[in-house]
Design an enzyme around this catalytic site. Sequence first.
Site, PDB file in Angstrom:
ATOM      1  N   HIS A  35     -41.361  10.166  10.863  1.00 32.89           N
ATOM      2  CA  HIS A  35     -40.488  11.300  10.647  1.00 32.89           C
ATOM      3  C   HIS A  35     -40.186  11.473   9.156  1.00 32.89           C
ATOM      4  CE1 HIS A  35     -37.648  14.155  12.466  1.00 32.89           C
ATOM      5  NE2 HIS A  35     -36.830  13.869  11.485  1.00 32.89           N
ATOM      6  N   ASP A  54     -42.980   8.693  15.602  1.00 33.66           N
ATOM      7  CA  ASP A  54     -41.717   9.418  15.520  1.00 33.66           C
ATOM      8  C   ASP A  54     -41.176   9.594  16.929  1.00 33.66           C
ATOM      9  OD1 ASP A  54     -39.601  11.155  15.006  1.00 33.66           O
ATOM     10  OD2 ASP A  54     -40.864  12.806  14.316  1.00 33.66           O
ATOM     11  N   SER A 112     -37.168  19.014  12.118  1.00 40.90           N
ATOM     12  CA  SER A 112     -36.305  18.151  12.924  1.00 40.90           C
ATOM     13  C   SER A 112     -35.239  18.978  13.635  1.00 40.90           C
ATOM     14  CB  SER A 112     -35.708  17.059  12.028  1.00 40.90           C
ATOM     15  OG  SER A 112     -35.136  16.032  12.793  1.00 40.90           O
TER      16      SER A 112
END
Length: 318
Positions: free
Chosen positions: A279, A249, A156
């Site tokens: 995610h 996501d 991320s």
Amino acid sequence: MALHPQTVEFLRQLRAWTATGEPEPTIEETRRRLEAVFPVRRRELPHVADLTVPGAAGPVPVRLYRPRPLDGAPLPALVYLHGGGWVLGGLESVDVPCRELAARVGCAVVSVDYRLAPEHPFPAAVEDAWAAVAAVTGDPGRFGADPAAVAVAGDSAGGNLAAVVALLARERGVRLAHQLLVYPVTDTARSTPSWREYAEGYGLDAAAMARFMEMYRGSADPADPRLAPLRAADLSGLAPATVITAECDILRDEGEEYARRLAAAGVPVESRRYDGVVHSFFLMPETFDAGAEAWELAVRRLRAAFRSITGPAREDAA
């Protein structure tokens, strides 16, 4: 594709955990809540140590994991950058996956406790991330590392930092073995179809991510490649890459576009989308079968990257 049943159950539990009926928690409260839910079962390793490395604004805390004692042969090294929107997370949030990476890849792992926004906006996190890479490559004996076999990884926002560090490494003449980018943030535009399609109800909400991004960006140019590596004019000559994305996501499209840009620039890259998941699936292999599969890919790619430099004998020794 439809959501995988494991994803449906995960989202149900997530909604139950977050549906407090109370006002939105402050950043400090959110950090405390997250610290309370990290798993306690951790793989035992022969060497785990908290250290610091020199940084632009002072010492940067890092945690070193080794699958063999420090007095053994040098190992390939992986610098890991945690996720959390540049606002949340730290060494404890990725302690379990870093232990697993060290054991399964057979490498030293250096996890970076970079400064967080909003207290420390851009480029603080970039500076700290680079400081860790510079320390591992410049003082490898301290980490029991092979300076010729150093890779970066992150998930991320950490994937964003890993991609940015790979760009800086090229500019500064540091040769990296690999970059593992797990659902990375690669742009600041927030205008892709996946940002719209999965904006709410899929674990990482667009509004929250946009808020964190603005906290981190501060007054910086949103097109700065150190914020948005997708905006870099030239991606040639970067370390080989593995890009992992989740179908459901908001970050899916920009991660996959970055992989396409890398490939078009001649960078060896393997990009894999995992359908029906959201995610954070990568960090939850005990919850998502796709997470376990993505782990197999990541381990295989990192081992191959290191083996291409150190040779099979060194890898087997790890």
